[in-house]
Design a protein around this motif. Sequence first.
Motif, short mmCIF file in Angstrom:
data_model
loop_
_atom_site.label_atom_id
_atom_site.label_comp_id
_atom_site.label_asym_id
_atom_site.label_seq_id
_atom_site.Cartn_x
_atom_site.Cartn_y
_atom_site.Cartn_z
N THR A 1 61.49 41.64 -17.18
CA THR A 1 60.53 41.08 -18.82
C THR A 1 59.31 40.37 -16.94
N CYS A 2 59.62 38.92 -16.89
CA CYS A 2 59.22 38.51 -15.92
C CYS A 2 58.43 38.63 -15.49
N LYS A 3 59.12 39.54 -14.37
CA LYS A 3 59.44 39.64 -13.20
C LYS A 3 58.53 40.95 -13.30
N THR A 4 57.66 41.72 -13.97
CA THR A 4 56.70 42.31 -14.43
C THR A 4 55.72 42.26 -14.68
N LEU A 5 55.30 41.06 -15.45
CA LEU A 5 54.29 40.19 -15.40
C LEU A 5 53.89 39.62 -14.78
N GLU A 6 54.41 39.18 -13.32
CA GLU A 6 54.02 38.73 -12.50
C GLU A 6 53.65 39.59 -12.05
N SER A 7 54.44 41.07 -11.95
CA SER A 7 54.30 42.19 -10.33
C SER A 7 52.49 42.57 -10.97
N LEU A 8 51.89 42.51 -12.62
CA LEU A 8 50.98 42.85 -13.31
C LEU A 8 50.13 41.99 -12.98
N GLY A 9 49.58 40.85 -12.62
CA GLY A 9 49.19 39.84 -11.71
C GLY A 9 49.01 38.69 -13.25
N CYS A 10 50.33 38.19 -13.53
CA CYS A 10 50.53 37.08 -14.56
C CYS A 10 50.52 35.75 -13.37
N ASN A 11 49.64 34.96 -13.75
CA ASN A 11 49.75 33.65 -12.68
C ASN A 11 51.29 32.60 -13.13
#
Length: 294
Positions: free
Chosen positions: A85-95
């Motif tokens: 879940t967290c890696k997905t948010l990182e991949s989507l562009g979350c900083n």
Amino acid sequence: MLKNIVKMDNLTNDEVYSLVKRGLELKNGEKPILRNDIYVANLFFENSTRTKHSFEIAEHKLGLNVINFETSTSSINKGESLYDTCKTLESLGCNLLVIRHSENEYYNRLKNLSIPIISGGDGSGEHPSQCLLDIMTIYEHFGIIEGLSVLIVGDIKNSRVARSNYNMLTRLGANVRFSCPDIFRDDTLGEVVDFDEVIDEIDVCMLLRVQHERHEGDIEFSKEEYNKNYGLSVERYNKLKENAIVMHPAPINRGVEIIDELVEAEQSLIFKQMTNGMYMRQAMLEKVISDNKL
Ligand code: CP
């Protein structure tokens, strides 16, 4: 290496004082550093009113783009792991991620992320933003931490607030003691004393919630009996030193840890803690953004 704030050991004493001073500057009207190019996601896997919404308001005040991740409608319900879940948010562009989770040290599962984490609390582990806002509130009142006498009363064993505050306040030179029923004792922390024997000598009376959700098989006790032995009554309140303060991270069980009419008493800083929490979380976000050169 990523600079996270997931436990108080992530911060030096100087960093804690800098955060307190920055929180107070922001409260006194200093303008925050605005960053409208940064995306932050708030992931709360445990219930929250204060921590979740004060981070959210702090993020908006810093001009950040805020993603409020909804656990109930997310792919967590299809079995996706916390890491994915967290890696997905990182991949989507979350900083940057703000996470509350019921698992102690959940952040150890997230070491392969390339974006920083601020913890909104891990199980019965630590609650760094609560600890920092508590220290800001104590410092704002007394102008000093060293030498203060702090009594933490309540469900110590299950409290992440007790753990963070004991560690940090002790590190800053306060004398921190506990008062609690035997079932809520944690002998890895400091001395346990009788509430009534020390009430007239303490500077800070920090009450903690009885955390039914963390008890294995709910512990039965009478609210009246608990309040009589470990709650703040008018009789105990009247014995406090004139300049002593009453604190509680909230939510409050009115009539258990503190009687209703004392929640907003003159020496109670409970709602001030919440106000300070928003400014402290702004200061924490600014620090993590700056330290990680986001
Ligand atoms: N003090 C605190 O952590 O409150 P919430 O659970 O409402 O965030």
